[in-house]
Design an enzyme around this catalytic site. Sequence first.
Site, PDB file in Angstrom:
ATOM      1  N   TYR A  43       0.787  -1.239   0.000  1.00 51.59           N
ATOM      2  CA  TYR A  43       0.000   0.000   0.000  1.00 51.59           C
ATOM      3  C   TYR A  43       0.823   1.296   0.000  1.00 51.59           C
ATOM      4  O   TYR A  43       0.388   2.282  -0.620  1.00 51.59           O
ATOM      5  CB  TYR A  43      -1.046  -0.040   1.113  1.00 51.59           C
ATOM      6  N   ALA A  91     -13.970 -11.804  -4.581  1.00 57.90           N
ATOM      7  CA  ALA A  91     -14.519 -13.046  -5.141  1.00 57.90           C
ATOM      8  C   ALA A  91     -15.091 -12.768  -6.523  1.00 57.90           C
ATOM      9  O   ALA A  91     -15.560 -11.666  -6.803  1.00 57.90           O
ATOM     10  CB  ALA A  91     -15.618 -13.558  -4.225  1.00 57.90           C
ATOM     11  N   GLN A 113     -17.698 -14.368  -9.838  1.00 59.92           N
ATOM     12  CA  GLN A 113     -18.901 -15.201  -9.991  1.00 59.92           C
ATOM     13  C   GLN A 113     -18.502 -16.650 -10.231  1.00 59.92           C
ATOM     14  O   GLN A 113     -17.568 -16.922 -10.980  1.00 59.92           O
ATOM     15  CB  GLN A 113     -19.694 -14.770 -11.229  1.00 59.92           C
ATOM     16  N   ARG A 169     -23.815 -11.377 -10.429  1.00 65.07           N
ATOM     17  CA  ARG A 169     -22.837 -10.455  -9.825  1.00 65.07           C
ATOM     18  C   ARG A 169     -23.343  -9.970  -8.472  1.00 65.07           C
ATOM     19  O   ARG A 169     -22.563  -9.758  -7.546  1.00 65.07           O
ATOM     20  CB  ARG A 169     -22.612  -9.266 -10.758  1.00 65.07           C
ATOM     21  N   SER A 173     -15.766   0.621 -13.560  1.00 60.15           N
ATOM     22  CA  SER A 173     -15.600   0.270 -14.996  1.00 60.15           C
ATOM     23  C   SER A 173     -16.968   0.138 -15.670  1.00 60.15           C
ATOM     24  O   SER A 173     -17.084   0.303 -16.890  1.00 60.15           O
ATOM     25  CB  SER A 173     -14.801  -1.024 -15.152  1.00 60.15           C
ATOM     26  N   ASP A 198     -19.787  -3.758 -21.449  1.00 60.82           N
ATOM     27  CA  ASP A 198     -21.081  -4.138 -22.041  1.00 60.82           C
ATOM     28  C   ASP A 198     -21.318  -3.344 -23.329  1.00 60.82           C
ATOM     29  O   ASP A 198     -21.850  -3.879 -24.310  1.00 60.82           O
ATOM     30  CB  ASP A 198     -22.212  -3.878 -21.056  1.00 60.82           C
ATOM     31  N   ALA A 235     -19.021  -2.289 -25.282  1.00 62.66           N
ATOM     32  CA  ALA A 235     -18.125  -2.890 -26.289  1.00 62.66           C
ATOM     33  C   ALA A 235     -18.738  -4.170 -26.859  1.00 62.66           C
ATOM     34  O   ALA A 235     -18.658  -4.430 -28.070  1.00 62.66           O
ATOM     35  CB  ALA A 235     -16.768  -3.195 -25.659  1.00 62.66           C
ATOM     36  N   ARG A 236     -19.368  -4.948 -25.976  1.00 63.62           N
ATOM     37  CA  ARG A 236     -20.019  -6.184 -26.451  1.00 63.62           C
ATOM     38  C   ARG A 236     -21.157  -5.834 -27.420  1.00 63.62           C
ATOM     39  O   ARG A 236     -21.332  -6.490 -28.461  1.00 63.62           O
ATOM     40  CB  ARG A 236     -20.575  -6.983 -25.257  1.00 63.62           C
ATOM     41  N   HIS A 282     -24.105  -2.660 -14.411  1.00 59.86           N
ATOM     42  CA  HIS A 282     -23.284  -3.671 -15.094  1.00 59.86           C
ATOM     43  C   HIS A 282     -23.828  -5.012 -14.600  1.00 59.86           C
ATOM     44  O   HIS A 282     -23.373  -5.557 -13.612  1.00 59.86           O
ATOM     45  CB  HIS A 282     -21.805  -3.506 -14.733  1.00 59.86           C
TER      46      HIS A 282
END
Length: 310
Positions: free
Chosen positions: A63, A78, A80, A86, A141, A146, A148-149, A173
């Site tokens: 840090y 974590a 998915q 999500r 982000s 999404d 871009a997809r 998202h």
Amino acid sequence: MAKIVIVGAGSVGVTIAYTLQLSGTATEIILIDRDKEKAQGEALDMSHGLPFVPPVRISAGDYPDCADASVIIITAGARQKQGESRRELVDRNADICKSIIDNIMCYTTSAVLLMVTNPVDVMTFVALTHSHLSPGQVIGSGTVLDSARFRYLISRHCDIDPRNVHAYVLGEHGDSEVLLWSQVRLGGTPLETFCCRCARGCGPINKTMIEEDVKKAAYKIIAAKGATNYGVALATSRIVSALVRNENSVLTVSTLLTGQYGISGCCMSVPCIVHSRGIERIIETELHAEETAALRRSASLLREMCERFG
Ligand code: NAD
């Protein structure tokens, strides 16, 4: 000088580091992970490619390295599992993000925080409320990936370079995200006009199938290979480039809404102008009534989760 710190050297974090290494956006990349040995191994592996890319220093750190960072990307937490949404990650990852923010705040309050950990809109809200930084300085982000997809799938249907397809996904998202069909443009031409004038005879675009493919993309990739990493890494690098190069780029990042689109009390993606200090401002674009209604439904789902961390 652009020093980028990435907290979380798992598959998303290291792929972001690798795309940044290739792009030449950063002068220094630091990887922080609770598994220090893994972070060191990843940094060493990437460093061996340095003779082939623009100059950049890559190392594992801790840090105190955040002190003079321009951007700190958080991907720790974590991910998915197959079939998991999500939203199901929220409690586990909120605790992780809070402890990471506490550590970062000991060393800097000037870096832009870029959240990637899911559910990213809630984690952006958690980072904002926990850090007490200004809303523009804490970004998720969001739906850059999404969007871009969405652009990729339209580009495939129309056989057009995806860079010439402008299309936006707003909202969460996640499952409630909203594809803005009314705003799709191919080289400046609205989608309907483009398709009417196209002589390829492929028929109207199947909007339902594209919506399904965009919304279920992560589930499909996770079922096939266990995680998503390349698309998100390139989307995150795109945001980092806008930040580091002070680009004033319009990107659908996640940010706190304070009345825009009639929404407040949660972070979600809307078109934002991104510059070196984070979000310069939110753009309120014209939406169709049903798009506004869908965006507000998405917001109410997110607000319910965010309220617990306010
Ligand atoms: P991963 O399991 O490969 O990596 C997670 C890393 O976080 C591990 O290396 C772990 O050691 C580290 N970590 C956990 N707790 C930590 C802590 N307190 N301090 C420091 N490091 C810690 O997971 P992944 O596939 O890299 O995914 C990471 C996150 O990114 C997940 O939440 C996933 O859902 C999310 N994700 C987001 C998007 C997006 O578009 N926003 C896309 C893909 C994945």
